[in-house]
Design a protein around this motif. Sequence first.
Motif, PDB file in Angstrom:
ATOM      1  N   UNK A 138       0.812  -1.227   0.000  1.00  0.00           N
ATOM      2  CA  UNK A 138       0.000   0.000   0.000  1.00  0.00           C
ATOM      3  C   UNK A 138       0.843   1.274   0.000  1.00  0.00           C
ATOM      4  N   UNK A 139       2.178   1.157  -0.076  1.00  0.00           N
ATOM      5  CA  UNK A 139       3.019   2.357  -0.191  1.00  0.00           C
ATOM      6  C   UNK A 139       2.666   3.128  -1.461  1.00  0.00           C
ATOM      7  N   UNK A 140       2.794   4.451  -1.386  1.00  0.00           N
ATOM      8  CA  UNK A 140       2.604   5.289  -2.580  1.00  0.00           C
ATOM      9  C   UNK A 140       3.887   6.084  -2.796  1.00  0.00           C
ATOM     10  N   UNK A 141       4.488   5.898  -3.962  1.00  0.00           N
ATOM     11  CA  UNK A 141       5.748   6.548  -4.291  1.00  0.00           C
ATOM     12  C   UNK A 141       5.483   7.727  -5.223  1.00  0.00           C
ATOM     13  N   UNK A 142       5.925   8.916  -4.801  1.00  0.00           N
ATOM     14  CA  UNK A 142       5.865  10.091  -5.676  1.00  0.00           C
ATOM     15  C   UNK A 142       7.256  10.312  -6.246  1.00  0.00           C
ATOM     16  N   UNK A 176      -1.222  14.739  -1.547  1.00  0.00           N
ATOM     17  CA  UNK A 176      -1.429  13.345  -1.115  1.00  0.00           C
ATOM     18  C   UNK A 176      -1.572  13.256   0.396  1.00  0.00           C
ATOM     19  N   UNK A 177      -0.707  13.971   1.115  1.00  0.00           N
ATOM     20  CA  UNK A 177      -0.756  13.927   2.572  1.00  0.00           C
ATOM     21  C   UNK A 177      -2.119  14.417   3.079  1.00  0.00           C
ATOM     22  N   UNK A 178      -2.626  15.495   2.487  1.00  0.00           N
ATOM     23  CA  UNK A 178      -3.918  16.031   2.929  1.00  0.00           C
ATOM     24  C   UNK A 178      -5.066  15.096   2.540  1.00  0.00           C
ATOM     25  N   UNK A 179      -4.997  14.518   1.348  1.00  0.00           N
ATOM     26  CA  UNK A 179      -6.066  13.602   0.928  1.00  0.00           C
ATOM     27  C   UNK A 179      -6.187  12.414   1.878  1.00  0.00           C
ATOM     28  N   UNK A 180      -5.043  11.920   2.334  1.00  0.00           N
ATOM     29  CA  UNK A 180      -5.073  10.734   3.189  1.00  0.00           C
ATOM     30  C   UNK A 180      -5.194  11.056   4.682  1.00  0.00           C
ATOM     31  N   UNK A 181      -4.574  12.152   5.110  1.00  0.00           N
ATOM     32  CA  UNK A 181      -4.402  12.307   6.565  1.00  0.00           C
ATOM     33  C   UNK A 181      -4.891  13.621   7.163  1.00  0.00           C
ATOM     34  N   UNK A 182      -5.598  14.437   6.378  1.00  0.00           N
ATOM     35  CA  UNK A 182      -6.127  15.692   6.940  1.00  0.00           C
ATOM     36  C   UNK A 182      -7.044  15.409   8.133  1.00  0.00           C
ATOM     37  N   UNK A 183      -7.709  14.237   8.098  1.00  0.00           N
ATOM     38  CA  UNK A 183      -8.645  13.892   9.186  1.00  0.00           C
ATOM     39  C   UNK A 183      -7.936  13.666  10.524  1.00  0.00           C
ATOM     40  N   UNK A 239       3.897  -4.138  -6.262  1.00  0.00           N
ATOM     41  CA  UNK A 239       2.874  -3.464  -7.074  1.00  0.00           C
ATOM     42  C   UNK A 239       2.402  -2.164  -6.430  1.00  0.00           C
ATOM     43  N   UNK A 240       3.354  -1.409  -5.881  1.00  0.00           N
ATOM     44  CA  UNK A 240       3.010  -0.130  -5.254  1.00  0.00           C
ATOM     45  C   UNK A 240       2.484   0.844  -6.301  1.00  0.00           C
ATOM     46  N   UNK A 241       1.640   1.752  -5.867  1.00  0.00           N
ATOM     47  CA  UNK A 241       1.180   2.795  -6.780  1.00  0.00           C
ATOM     48  C   UNK A 241       2.232   3.899  -6.857  1.00  0.00           C
ATOM     49  N   UNK A 242       2.392   4.423  -8.066  1.00  0.00           N
ATOM     50  CA  UNK A 242       3.413   5.434  -8.335  1.00  0.00           C
ATOM     51  C   UNK A 242       2.755   6.652  -8.977  1.00  0.00           C
ATOM     52  N   UNK A 243       3.107   7.831  -8.450  1.00  0.00           N
ATOM     53  CA  UNK A 243       2.670   9.089  -9.052  1.00  0.00           C
ATOM     54  C   UNK A 243       3.922   9.811  -9.539  1.00  0.00           C
ATOM     55  N   UNK A 244       4.005  10.066 -10.839  1.00  0.00           N
ATOM     56  CA  UNK A 244       5.150  10.794 -11.395  1.00  0.00           C
ATOM     57  C   UNK A 244       4.687  12.179 -11.839  1.00  0.00           C
ATOM     58  N   UNK A 245       5.456  13.203 -11.476  1.00  0.00           N
ATOM     59  CA  UNK A 245       5.133  14.567 -11.884  1.00  0.00           C
ATOM     60  C   UNK A 245       6.257  15.090 -12.780  1.00  0.00           C
ATOM     61  N   UNK A 246       5.890  15.602 -13.946  1.00  0.00           N
ATOM     62  CA  UNK A 246       6.873  16.126 -14.897  1.00  0.00           C
ATOM     63  C   UNK A 246       6.588  17.598 -15.160  1.00  0.00           C
ATOM     64  N   UNK A 247       7.649  18.366 -15.353  1.00  0.00           N
ATOM     65  CA  UNK A 247       7.535  19.808 -15.618  1.00  0.00           C
ATOM     66  C   UNK A 247       8.316  20.127 -16.884  1.00  0.00           C
ATOM     67  N   UNK A 278       3.800   6.537  11.263  1.00  0.00           N
ATOM     68  CA  UNK A 278       2.637   5.989  11.977  1.00  0.00           C
ATOM     69  C   UNK A 278       1.419   5.833  11.073  1.00  0.00           C
ATOM     70  N   UNK A 279       1.554   6.226   9.813  1.00  0.00           N
ATOM     71  CA  UNK A 279       0.386   6.287   8.944  1.00  0.00           C
ATOM     72  C   UNK A 279       0.416   5.191   7.886  1.00  0.00           C
ATOM     73  N   UNK A 280      -0.766   4.817   7.446  1.00  0.00           N
ATOM     74  CA  UNK A 280      -0.918   3.891   6.325  1.00  0.00           C
ATOM     75  C   UNK A 280      -1.925   4.502   5.366  1.00  0.00           C
ATOM     76  N   UNK A 281      -1.632   4.599   4.091  1.00  0.00           N
ATOM     77  CA  UNK A 281      -0.399   4.150   3.432  1.00  0.00           C
ATOM     78  C   UNK A 281       0.787   5.046   3.768  1.00  0.00           C
ATOM     79  N   UNK A 282       1.990   4.486   3.578  1.00  0.00           N
ATOM     80  CA  UNK A 282       3.182   5.324   3.703  1.00  0.00           C
ATOM     81  C   UNK A 282       3.341   6.109   2.402  1.00  0.00           C
ATOM     82  N   UNK A 283       3.564   7.399   2.541  1.00  0.00           N
ATOM     83  CA  UNK A 283       3.845   8.253   1.377  1.00  0.00           C
ATOM     84  C   UNK A 283       5.344   8.481   1.329  1.00  0.00           C
TER      85      UNK A 283
END
Length: 299
Positions: free
Chosen positions: A44-48, A63-70, A127-135, A104-109
């Motif tokens: 469940x790790x998410x790699x940026x 990503x941090x706010x989407x998962x852990x703002x609560x 099979x971790x999910x990967x988010x790639x950002x290109x500029x 302490x959080x899951x998923x780990x970002x």
Amino acid sequence: TDIVSIEHVSIPSMAKLFYFHGVGMINQFTKNWDNIQNFKARPDDILTATYPKAGTTWVSYILDLLYFAHMGPDRQTSIPLHDRVPFLEICKPPLPLHLTSKLPTTPRLIKTHLPVQFVPKSFWEQRCRVVYVARNAKDNAVSYFHFERMDSGMPEPGKWSTFLQNFMEGKMVFGSWYDHVNGWWEKKQTYSGFHFMFYEDLIEDCGREIDRLCSFLSLSPSPEEKERVKASVTFDNMKQNKMTNYSTFDSMNQTISPFMRKGKVGDWKNHFTVAQNEQFDEDYKQKMKNPDLKFRYEI
């Protein structure tokens, strides 16, 4: 902007670029190499992943706010983002590998600037999910130049014309922008858990890009939650936020250039001369052959 007046001002640096398995690197990213390569990813790790200065902090914060703002305001006001989303390859105490195991959080970002061939195998095996950002390469080069001027942990950039030449030749920490972007784009073609984002799209319509990210991650925040994320991640709010603006980092002299500098598309026009731009475009054509991978240089 008169680049001449600022181009010689930079922090003295001890960092020296060297080639590591064919890629420009500095010691702080390679001295812990075996531990990095043996990193145990969880499913469940998410790699940026990004080339430096392409929107890493921005997307990490989204990503941090989407998962852990609560988890409440304390996390947002007391833990710097670089501790919440550790940087896989950095080698300063406390080691992020150590940090990551204690998250302490899951998923780990987790974030990385590594070219795709250097990513620990366990991320693919799990099979971790990967988010790639290109500029786009021109704005990316300008942002990287100013970053090297203010961060004593990086090699000194020299003057802009020298830096730009080095950028085109791939003599950079984390190697060639062209190899990096092309390598990750190719990975996307064969790896299903992959979301490719463009910095320019985020600037154009952040809400739309957050929706796409949520869709990729199977998240369904309420409209109110989405609005809160969107408001928190504006450039001005992040620039003022001590937890996201790297003001807690000793190696960065933000009086030379702020870590959150402009956050714009098209600032390259204030730096490139006409001749530099023509040379860059010609070089770009040689190195970027893939017709599917298109960047925007203005919006």
